[in-house]
Write a protein that holds these residues in place. Structure first.
Motif, PDB file in Angstrom:
ATOM      1  N   THR A 163       9.538 142.967  78.548  1.00  0.00           N
ATOM      2  CA  THR A 163       8.591 141.922  78.151  1.00  0.00           C
ATOM      3  C   THR A 163       8.610 141.758  76.636  1.00  0.00           C
ATOM      4  O   THR A 163       8.917 142.701  75.896  1.00  0.00           O
ATOM      5  CB  THR A 163       7.152 142.259  78.591  1.00  0.00           C
ATOM      6  OG1 THR A 163       6.677 143.409  77.865  1.00  0.00           O
ATOM      7  CG2 THR A 163       7.082 142.534  80.085  1.00  0.00           C
ATOM      8  N   ILE A 164       8.267 140.560  76.202  1.00  0.00           N
ATOM      9  CA  ILE A 164       8.055 140.295  74.783  1.00  0.00           C
ATOM     10  C   ILE A 164       6.818 139.416  74.680  1.00  0.00           C
ATOM     11  O   ILE A 164       6.751 138.342  75.290  1.00  0.00           O
ATOM     12  CB  ILE A 164       9.296 139.656  74.118  1.00  0.00           C
ATOM     13  CG1 ILE A 164       9.051 139.430  72.624  1.00  0.00           C
ATOM     14  CG2 ILE A 164       9.737 138.387  74.822  1.00  0.00           C
ATOM     15  CD1 ILE A 164      10.323 139.119  71.844  1.00  0.00           C
ATOM     16  N   GLU A 165       5.831 139.886  73.945  1.00  0.00           N
ATOM     17  CA  GLU A 165       4.536 139.202  73.851  1.00  0.00           C
ATOM     18  C   GLU A 165       4.257 138.864  72.396  1.00  0.00           C
ATOM     19  O   GLU A 165       4.313 139.727  71.512  1.00  0.00           O
ATOM     20  CB  GLU A 165       3.425 140.095  74.399  1.00  0.00           C
ATOM     21  CG  GLU A 165       2.047 139.466  74.355  1.00  0.00           C
ATOM     22  CD  GLU A 165       0.951 140.384  74.875  1.00  0.00           C
ATOM     23  OE1 GLU A 165      -0.209 139.931  74.928  1.00  0.00           O
ATOM     24  OE2 GLU A 165       1.250 141.545  75.215  1.00  0.00           O
ATOM     25  N   ALA A 166       3.952 137.592  72.143  1.00  0.00           N
ATOM     26  CA  ALA A 166       3.718 137.125  70.780  1.00  0.00           C
ATOM     27  C   ALA A 166       2.369 137.599  70.261  1.00  0.00           C
ATOM     28  O   ALA A 166       1.349 137.520  70.960  1.00  0.00           O
ATOM     29  CB  ALA A 166       3.789 135.599  70.731  1.00  0.00           C
ATOM     30  N   TYR A 167       2.361 138.064  69.028  1.00  0.00           N
ATOM     31  CA  TYR A 167       1.155 138.419  68.288  1.00  0.00           C
ATOM     32  C   TYR A 167       1.125 137.588  67.010  1.00  0.00           C
ATOM     33  O   TYR A 167       2.159 137.027  66.595  1.00  0.00           O
ATOM     34  CB  TYR A 167       1.143 139.911  67.965  1.00  0.00           C
ATOM     35  CG  TYR A 167       0.587 140.756  69.092  1.00  0.00           C
ATOM     36  CD1 TYR A 167      -0.661 141.359  68.989  1.00  0.00           C
ATOM     37  CD2 TYR A 167       1.300 140.928  70.272  1.00  0.00           C
ATOM     38  CE1 TYR A 167      -1.187 142.118  70.023  1.00  0.00           C
ATOM     39  CE2 TYR A 167       0.784 141.684  71.318  1.00  0.00           C
ATOM     40  CZ  TYR A 167      -0.463 142.281  71.183  1.00  0.00           C
ATOM     41  OH  TYR A 167      -0.983 143.013  72.221  1.00  0.00           O
ATOM     42  N   PRO A 168      -0.028 137.476  66.364  1.00  0.00           N
ATOM     43  CA  PRO A 168      -0.098 136.687  65.130  1.00  0.00           C
ATOM     44  C   PRO A 168       0.847 137.210  64.045  1.00  0.00           C
ATOM     45  O   PRO A 168       1.315 138.352  64.079  1.00  0.00           O
ATOM     46  CB  PRO A 168      -1.571 136.843  64.711  1.00  0.00           C
ATOM     47  CG  PRO A 168      -2.302 137.084  65.997  1.00  0.00           C
ATOM     48  CD  PRO A 168      -1.368 137.923  66.812  1.00  0.00           C
ATOM     49  N   ASN A 169       1.129 136.355  63.083  1.00  0.00           N
ATOM     50  CA  ASN A 169       1.929 136.701  61.916  1.00  0.00           C
ATOM     51  C   ASN A 169       3.368 137.062  62.285  1.00  0.00           C
ATOM     52  O   ASN A 169       4.008 137.903  61.642  1.00  0.00           O
ATOM     53  CB  ASN A 169       1.272 137.855  61.130  1.00  0.00           C
ATOM     54  CG  ASN A 169       1.813 137.978  59.715  1.00  0.00           C
ATOM     55  OD1 ASN A 169       2.254 137.004  59.119  1.00  0.00           O
ATOM     56  ND2 ASN A 169       1.787 139.200  59.198  1.00  0.00           N
ATOM     57  N   ASP A 170       3.877 136.440  63.380  1.00  0.00           N
ATOM     58  CA  ASP A 170       5.276 136.565  63.796  1.00  0.00           C
ATOM     59  C   ASP A 170       5.669 137.949  64.313  1.00  0.00           C
ATOM     60  O   ASP A 170       6.857 138.287  64.372  1.00  0.00           O
ATOM     61  CB  ASP A 170       6.236 136.161  62.666  1.00  0.00           C
ATOM     62  CG  ASP A 170       6.128 134.685  62.313  1.00  0.00           C
ATOM     63  OD1 ASP A 170       5.880 133.883  63.233  1.00  0.00           O
ATOM     64  OD2 ASP A 170       6.277 134.339  61.128  1.00  0.00           O
ATOM     65  N   TRP A 171       4.688 138.767  64.701  1.00  0.00           N
ATOM     66  CA  TRP A 171       4.982 140.031  65.351  1.00  0.00           C
ATOM     67  C   TRP A 171       5.123 139.807  66.859  1.00  0.00           C
ATOM     68  O   TRP A 171       4.519 138.905  67.432  1.00  0.00           O
ATOM     69  CB  TRP A 171       3.869 141.052  65.104  1.00  0.00           C
ATOM     70  CG  TRP A 171       3.876 141.650  63.738  1.00  0.00           C
ATOM     71  CD1 TRP A 171       3.220 141.194  62.636  1.00  0.00           C
ATOM     72  CD2 TRP A 171       4.570 142.833  63.323  1.00  0.00           C
ATOM     73  NE1 TRP A 171       3.457 142.000  61.560  1.00  0.00           N
ATOM     74  CE2 TRP A 171       4.285 143.027  61.951  1.00  0.00           C
ATOM     75  CE3 TRP A 171       5.404 143.737  63.966  1.00  0.00           C
ATOM     76  CZ2 TRP A 171       4.801 144.090  61.221  1.00  0.00           C
ATOM     77  CZ3 TRP A 171       5.922 144.812  63.249  1.00  0.00           C
ATOM     78  CH2 TRP A 171       5.619 144.980  61.892  1.00  0.00           C
ATOM     79  N   TYR A 172       5.919 140.652  67.489  1.00  0.00           N
ATOM     80  CA  TYR A 172       6.060 140.649  68.947  1.00  0.00           C
ATOM     81  C   TYR A 172       5.931 142.086  69.452  1.00  0.00           C
ATOM     82  O   TYR A 172       6.488 143.009  68.845  1.00  0.00           O
ATOM     83  CB  TYR A 172       7.426 140.096  69.377  1.00  0.00           C
ATOM     84  CG  TYR A 172       7.597 138.624  69.107  1.00  0.00           C
ATOM     85  CD1 TYR A 172       7.159 137.676  70.025  1.00  0.00           C
ATOM     86  CD2 TYR A 172       8.186 138.183  67.926  1.00  0.00           C
ATOM     87  CE1 TYR A 172       7.307 136.315  69.780  1.00  0.00           C
ATOM     88  CE2 TYR A 172       8.343 136.828  67.668  1.00  0.00           C
ATOM     89  CZ  TYR A 172       7.900 135.900  68.601  1.00  0.00           C
ATOM     90  OH  TYR A 172       8.053 134.558  68.352  1.00  0.00           O
ATOM     91  N   ARG A 173       5.204 142.233  70.556  1.00  0.00           N
ATOM     92  CA  ARG A 173       5.199 143.539  71.215  1.00  0.00           C
ATOM     93  C   ARG A 173       6.262 143.506  72.314  1.00  0.00           C
ATOM     94  O   ARG A 173       6.161 142.726  73.264  1.00  0.00           O
ATOM     95  CB  ARG A 173       3.825 143.881  71.806  1.00  0.00           C
ATOM     96  CG  ARG A 173       3.733 145.364  72.186  1.00  0.00           C
ATOM     97  CD  ARG A 173       2.417 145.746  72.812  1.00  0.00           C
ATOM     98  NE  ARG A 173       2.303 147.202  72.895  1.00  0.00           N
ATOM     99  CZ  ARG A 173       1.408 147.840  73.644  1.00  0.00           C
ATOM    100  NH1 ARG A 173       0.531 147.157  74.381  1.00  0.00           N
ATOM    101  NH2 ARG A 173       1.378 149.155  73.661  1.00  0.00           N
ATOM    102  N   CYS A 174       7.266 144.339  72.152  1.00  0.00           N
ATOM    103  CA  CYS A 174       8.398 144.368  73.080  1.00  0.00           C
ATOM    104  C   CYS A 174       8.323 145.636  73.922  1.00  0.00           C
ATOM    105  O   CYS A 174       7.948 146.703  73.419  1.00  0.00           O
ATOM    106  CB  CYS A 174       9.713 144.345  72.309  1.00  0.00           C
ATOM    107  SG  CYS A 174       9.884 142.919  71.201  1.00  0.00           S
TER     108      CYS A 174
END
Length: 398
Positions: free
Chosen positions: A167-178
């Motif tokens: 999975t890849i989930e978008a977070y603010p400020n162009d971070w992603y939780r992978c």
């Protein structure tokens, strides 16, 4: 701590995404209300306990090791928790010229044959691809499963055969939780958790020019098929306690001989586990009414009266995602489950005459604190009458 009439018992802090766009910490026994990356309300995050086995989750210069052609660097880039101090969060090649790999790794001790999920917050820097690998996991046919991630477009790339989910989930400020999920080989009790800088999809070879870099923060390794809420670590693994949310002495609020219970959730499940969404009971297993997702991925309604199962049936939930509005209307010889504006299961046989007085309301768990949900509860309602079909359809319409 009580919120509204409910009591929360969670002997640990909990990190979720706040309305302001950064991860925020809720203290011991505080309900953890989470928001989406755009600031919209997501719900009350209810989870079972989880342990982060990955040490130094926010400092890749300690415990973590770079490979021979990589180094770690300090940077003031704002991390998902809003920190802008100078910290070790950048993986970059060592600039020796030519080409090679740039990665950091850590040895994780695990149990053979168990399912694990590794996750980390990543952000593009000069390069915008990364890869996660469970090197040496011993998966049959794929000893070191690996998955690539596009940190520019927020999509997964190529994954090897041993990756069960990514999975890849978008977070603010162009971070992603992978995240990646796999099942450890039966005889393999450790693996290297590797985080690669990548030049593109399925390509971990980068220019060794001193600029091939990405940002890394918030690493986590835990048992199970999904990445749960972030658990910070330093020198030892850390366990986040379960969310125990209950309302007692509530008999006057509960329909005893007939009624309707309602719950709205943002759907997230761990497969092959029973998860209670909402339960009313007398504090025992003998007398209870519940909405739950079964271990075979079926959204179900269930009634037990005086130790006897009166009704237990539902509909496959394998395709569910996003907001789900669910109501269970009950009366003698009249049990019906509704989802998103439609009736999905009905049972016209069963007496509630022997049902004892119901006193407790549990959110996301059984009366004894077991079978925890793993999703966001957005709303709950109790009615002391069996609402009509039209009322239930209207109540659950998205």
């Amino acid at each position: 701590m009580a919120f509204g009439d409910f009591t929360v018992d969670r002997n640990f802090t909990k990190w979720v995404l706040g309305k302001n766009g950064t991860l925020v910490s809720y203290g011991t026994d505080e309900p953890a209300f989470e928001f989406n990356a755009d600031g919209s309300y997501k719900g009350l995050l209810v989870e079972p306990a989880a342990t982060n086995l990955c040490l130094q989750s926010e400092d890749i210069n300690t415990t973590w090791l770079p490979n021979a052609t990589a180094t770690v660097a300090q940077d003031t880039e704002e991390t998902p928790d809003g920190d802008t101090t100078n910290k070790y969060i950048k993986v970059v090649d060592d600039g020796r010229t030519g080409s090679g790999q740039a990665y950091v790794y850590q040895t994780i001790t695990v149990s053979g044959g168990a399912q694990y999920t590794a996750s980390v917050f990543l952000k593009k820097d000069v390069l915008d691809w990364a890869a996660l690998q469970a090197n040496g996991a011993g998966v049959v046919g794929d000893a070191s499963p690996i998955q690539y991630f596009d940190l520019d477009n927020g999509v997964t790339g190529t994954g090897s055969a041993g990756i069960q989910d990514a999975t890849i989930e978008a977070y603010p400020n162009d971070w992603y939780r992978c995240s990646i999920t796999w099942t450890q080989g039966a005889g393999d009790t450790s693996f290297f958790f590797i985080i690669y800088v990548a030049d593109g999809d399925n390509d971990s070879t980068v220019d060794l020019d001193g600029t091939s870099s990405i940002f890394v923060w918030g690493a986590q390794v835990e048992t199970g098929p999904i990445a749960t809420s972030y658990i910070p670590t330093t020198t030892a693994s850390v366990t986040r306690a379960t969310d125990d949310i209950i309302l007692t002495s509530a008999s006057s609020l509960i329909g005893q001989t007939e009624g309707t219970i309602y719950v709205e959730v943002d759907w997230r499940v761990a497969s092959a586990t029973n998860q209670i969404l909402l339960m009313i009971s007398d504090g025992t297993n003998n007398n209870r009414i519940s909405i739950f997702n079964s271990s075979v991925s079926e959204l179900s309604m269930a009634v037990n009266a005086n130790g006897i199962s009166i009704s237990n049936q539902g509909q496959s939930s394998t395709a569910y995602s996003g907001i789900q509005k669910i109501a269970f209307a009950y009366n003698t010889d009249d049990f019906e489950l509704y989802r998103n504006g439609s009736s999905i299961s009905s049972d016209t046989s069963g007496s509630l005459a022997s049902l004892a007085t119901l006193t407790d309301v549990d959110l996301g768990q059984t009366f004894g604190g077991a079978l925890q949900a793993n999703m966001w509860i957005r709303a709950v309602a109790l009615f002391d009458t069996r609402l009509s079909d039209a009322e239930c359809q209207s109540l659950t319409t998205l």
